[in-house]
Scaffold this motif. Structure first.
Motif, PDB file in Angstrom:
ATOM      1  N   ALA A  78       0.794  -1.230   0.000  1.00 42.65           N
ATOM      2  CA  ALA A  78       0.000   0.000   0.000  1.00 42.65           C
ATOM      3  C   ALA A  78       0.823   1.275   0.000  1.00 42.65           C
ATOM      4  O   ALA A  78       0.297   2.347  -0.296  1.00 42.65           O
ATOM      5  CB  ALA A  78      -0.928   0.007   1.221  1.00 42.65           C
ATOM      6  N   VAL A  79       2.111   1.206   0.339  1.00 43.53           N
ATOM      7  CA  VAL A  79       2.936   2.416   0.454  1.00 43.53           C
ATOM      8  C   VAL A  79       4.192   2.256  -0.402  1.00 43.53           C
ATOM      9  O   VAL A  79       4.493   1.168  -0.899  1.00 43.53           O
ATOM     10  CB  VAL A  79       3.323   2.693   1.922  1.00 43.53           C
ATOM     11  CG1 VAL A  79       2.069   2.766   2.793  1.00 43.53           C
ATOM     12  CG2 VAL A  79       4.277   1.649   2.475  1.00 43.53           C
ATOM     13  N   LYS A  80       4.953   3.349  -0.533  1.00 45.44           N
ATOM     14  CA  LYS A  80       6.136   3.289  -1.388  1.00 45.44           C
ATOM     15  C   LYS A  80       7.300   2.551  -0.728  1.00 45.44           C
ATOM     16  O   LYS A  80       8.027   1.805  -1.382  1.00 45.44           O
ATOM     17  CB  LYS A  80       6.564   4.702  -1.789  1.00 45.44           C
ATOM     18  CG  LYS A  80       5.591   5.361  -2.765  1.00 45.44           C
ATOM     19  CD  LYS A  80       6.098   6.717  -3.240  1.00 45.44           C
ATOM     20  CE  LYS A  80       5.121   7.345  -4.228  1.00 45.44           C
ATOM     21  NZ  LYS A  80       5.572   8.688  -4.684  1.00 45.44           N
ATOM     22  N   LYS A  81       7.502   2.770   0.576  1.00 42.16           N
ATOM     23  CA  LYS A  81       8.601   2.084   1.259  1.00 42.16           C
ATOM     24  C   LYS A  81       8.268   1.891   2.726  1.00 42.16           C
ATOM     25  O   LYS A  81       7.634   2.754   3.350  1.00 42.16           O
ATOM     26  CB  LYS A  81       9.917   2.860   1.134  1.00 42.16           C
ATOM     27  CG  LYS A  81      11.095   2.103   1.765  1.00 42.16           C
ATOM     28  CD  LYS A  81      12.427   2.803   1.573  1.00 42.16           C
ATOM     29  CE  LYS A  81      13.543   1.985   2.243  1.00 42.16           C
ATOM     30  NZ  LYS A  81      14.873   2.646   2.102  1.00 42.16           N
ATOM     31  N   VAL A  82       8.716   0.754   3.284  1.00 42.08           N
ATOM     32  CA  VAL A  82       8.553   0.447   4.701  1.00 42.08           C
ATOM     33  C   VAL A  82       9.931   0.197   5.307  1.00 42.08           C
ATOM     34  O   VAL A  82      10.725  -0.576   4.762  1.00 42.08           O
ATOM     35  CB  VAL A  82       7.685  -0.809   4.918  1.00 42.08           C
ATOM     36  CG1 VAL A  82       7.537  -1.105   6.415  1.00 42.08           C
ATOM     37  CG2 VAL A  82       6.320  -0.658   4.260  1.00 42.08           C
ATOM     38  N   LEU A  83      10.207   0.858   6.421  1.00 39.90           N
ATOM     39  CA  LEU A  83      11.327   0.475   7.269  1.00 39.90           C
ATOM     40  C   LEU A  83      10.738  -0.287   8.439  1.00 39.90           C
ATOM     41  O   LEU A  83       9.968   0.266   9.230  1.00 39.90           O
ATOM     42  CB  LEU A  83      12.100   1.695   7.770  1.00 39.90           C
ATOM     43  CG  LEU A  83      13.183   1.389   8.825  1.00 39.90           C
ATOM     44  CD1 LEU A  83      14.241   0.439   8.289  1.00 39.90           C
ATOM     45  CD2 LEU A  83      13.810   2.673   9.357  1.00 39.90           C
ATOM     46  N   ALA A  84      11.066  -1.566   8.541  1.00 39.86           N
ATOM     47  CA  ALA A  84      10.520  -2.430   9.588  1.00 39.86           C
ATOM     48  C   ALA A  84      11.612  -2.712  10.606  1.00 39.86           C
ATOM     49  O   ALA A  84      12.630  -3.328  10.278  1.00 39.86           O
ATOM     50  CB  ALA A  84       9.998  -3.735   8.983  1.00 39.86           C
ATOM     51  N   ILE A  85      11.405  -2.243  11.840  1.00 40.63           N
ATOM     52  CA  ILE A  85      12.427  -2.412  12.875  1.00 40.63           C
ATOM     53  C   ILE A  85      11.952  -3.417  13.916  1.00 40.63           C
ATOM     54  O   ILE A  85      10.753  -3.593  14.147  1.00 40.63           O
ATOM     55  CB  ILE A  85      12.803  -1.068  13.537  1.00 40.63           C
ATOM     56  CG1 ILE A  85      11.622  -0.467  14.292  1.00 40.63           C
ATOM     57  CG2 ILE A  85      13.338  -0.098  12.496  1.00 40.63           C
ATOM     58  CD1 ILE A  85      11.973   0.767  15.112  1.00 40.63           C
ATOM     59  N   GLU A  86      12.945  -4.054  14.542  1.00 40.73           N
ATOM     60  CA  GLU A  86      12.660  -5.131  15.494  1.00 40.73           C
ATOM     61  C   GLU A  86      13.903  -5.330  16.354  1.00 40.73           C
ATOM     62  O   GLU A  86      15.012  -5.436  15.817  1.00 40.73           O
ATOM     63  CB  GLU A  86      12.314  -6.415  14.725  1.00 40.73           C
ATOM     64  CG  GLU A  86      12.392  -7.698  15.489  1.00 40.73           C
ATOM     65  CD  GLU A  86      11.385  -7.782  16.630  1.00 40.73           C
ATOM     66  OE1 GLU A  86      11.770  -8.258  17.723  1.00 40.73           O
ATOM     67  OE2 GLU A  86      10.216  -7.377  16.419  1.00 40.73           O
ATOM     68  N   PRO A  87      13.755  -5.355  17.691  1.00 44.11           N
ATOM     69  CA  PRO A  87      14.939  -5.511  18.538  1.00 44.11           C
ATOM     70  C   PRO A  87      15.542  -6.908  18.541  1.00 44.11           C
ATOM     71  O   PRO A  87      16.712  -7.059  18.869  1.00 44.11           O
ATOM     72  CB  PRO A  87      14.429  -5.132  19.934  1.00 44.11           C
ATOM     73  CG  PRO A  87      12.958  -5.353  19.885  1.00 44.11           C
ATOM     74  CD  PRO A  87      12.543  -5.056  18.483  1.00 44.11           C
TER      75      PRO A  87
END
Length: 225
Positions: A78-87
């Motif tokens: 649905a969007v142009k870019k995702v930054l997915a963070i996770e510890p």
């Protein structure tokens, strides 16, 4: 002149051959759900679908606590870019290996409670994250999101409703150390955002009904203070 009607075998081949690609392996948490509570996968995807509809068309979106990345592709569509963070670095390593074909997603090992990413985002969202945090981390959780959101940015927080905790499994209850109601979530988010909108979910159904009967709740903050 009318075209020749396809046979059953021809129609099947044209409609399905392109889908026979190399399979994508499920992550560890999602694999556990498939084997032990597969209906839960439907609930999770419905939560991601709601976020995707709210964030549709945005340029850069931050996912906080992506876990094994099960729902991340729904947002990426649905969007142009995702930054997915996770510890948990184990998830980041696995996500990069399994989901590397999705080119508009970047996976990064970090905790939003420690510091904010350097980028400026149109929106940030978290699904099933805040209830796992020590209460003293509520402040850094929102402060660091605001630090990396644009002035008109959107923040969506999804979490189980504290009113539903008595129906949760023992395993869920032991993990959920920071539960909220719609009222407490709105009060907390109102410290950081100009407008806060509330939604409820029961199974896959999103609504604005009677808050104490919601199994799951969403708060959506718009515009940082």
């Amino acid at each position: 002149m009318s075209q020749r009607k396809l046979s059953q075998q021809e129609a099947y081949r044209l409609g399905t051959d392109y889908q026979f690609i190399d399979s994508v392996q499920l992550g560890p948490w999602t694999s556990y759900s498939l084997l032990n509570d597969p209906k839960h996968m439907g609930f999770v995807l419905a939560r991601y679908k709601f976020c995707a509809k709210m964030l549709e068309g945005m340029d850069l979106v931050l996912e906080i606590g992506c876990g094994d990345g099960f729902g991340t592709p729904v947002i990426a569509q649905a969007v142009k870019k995702v930054l997915a963070i996770e510890p948990d670095a184990r998830h980041i390593k696995g996500n990069r290996q399994r989901l590397g074909r999705i080119k508009n997603v970047e996976f990064r090992a970090m905790s939003i409670c420690d510091h904010a990413p350097d980028e400026k985002f149109d929106a940030a969202f978290s699904i099933d994250v805040i209830e796992h945090l020590d209460k003293h981390l509520n402040g850094p959780f929102f402060e660091n999101q605001c630090a990396c959101l644009k002035d008109d940015g959107v923040c969506i927080v999804g979490t189980p409703n504290i009113a539903a905790n008595k129906y949760a499994s023992p395993r869920s209850r032991v993990q959920h150390i920071n539960l909220h109601s719609q009222a407490t979530l709105k009060k907390m988010m109102s410290k950081y955002f100009k407008r806060v909108f509330l939604f409820g979910m029961n199974d896959e159904v999103l609504h604005t009904g009677y808050a104490p009967m919601c199994h799951y709740i969403f708060g959506m903050g718009v515009g940082t203070k």
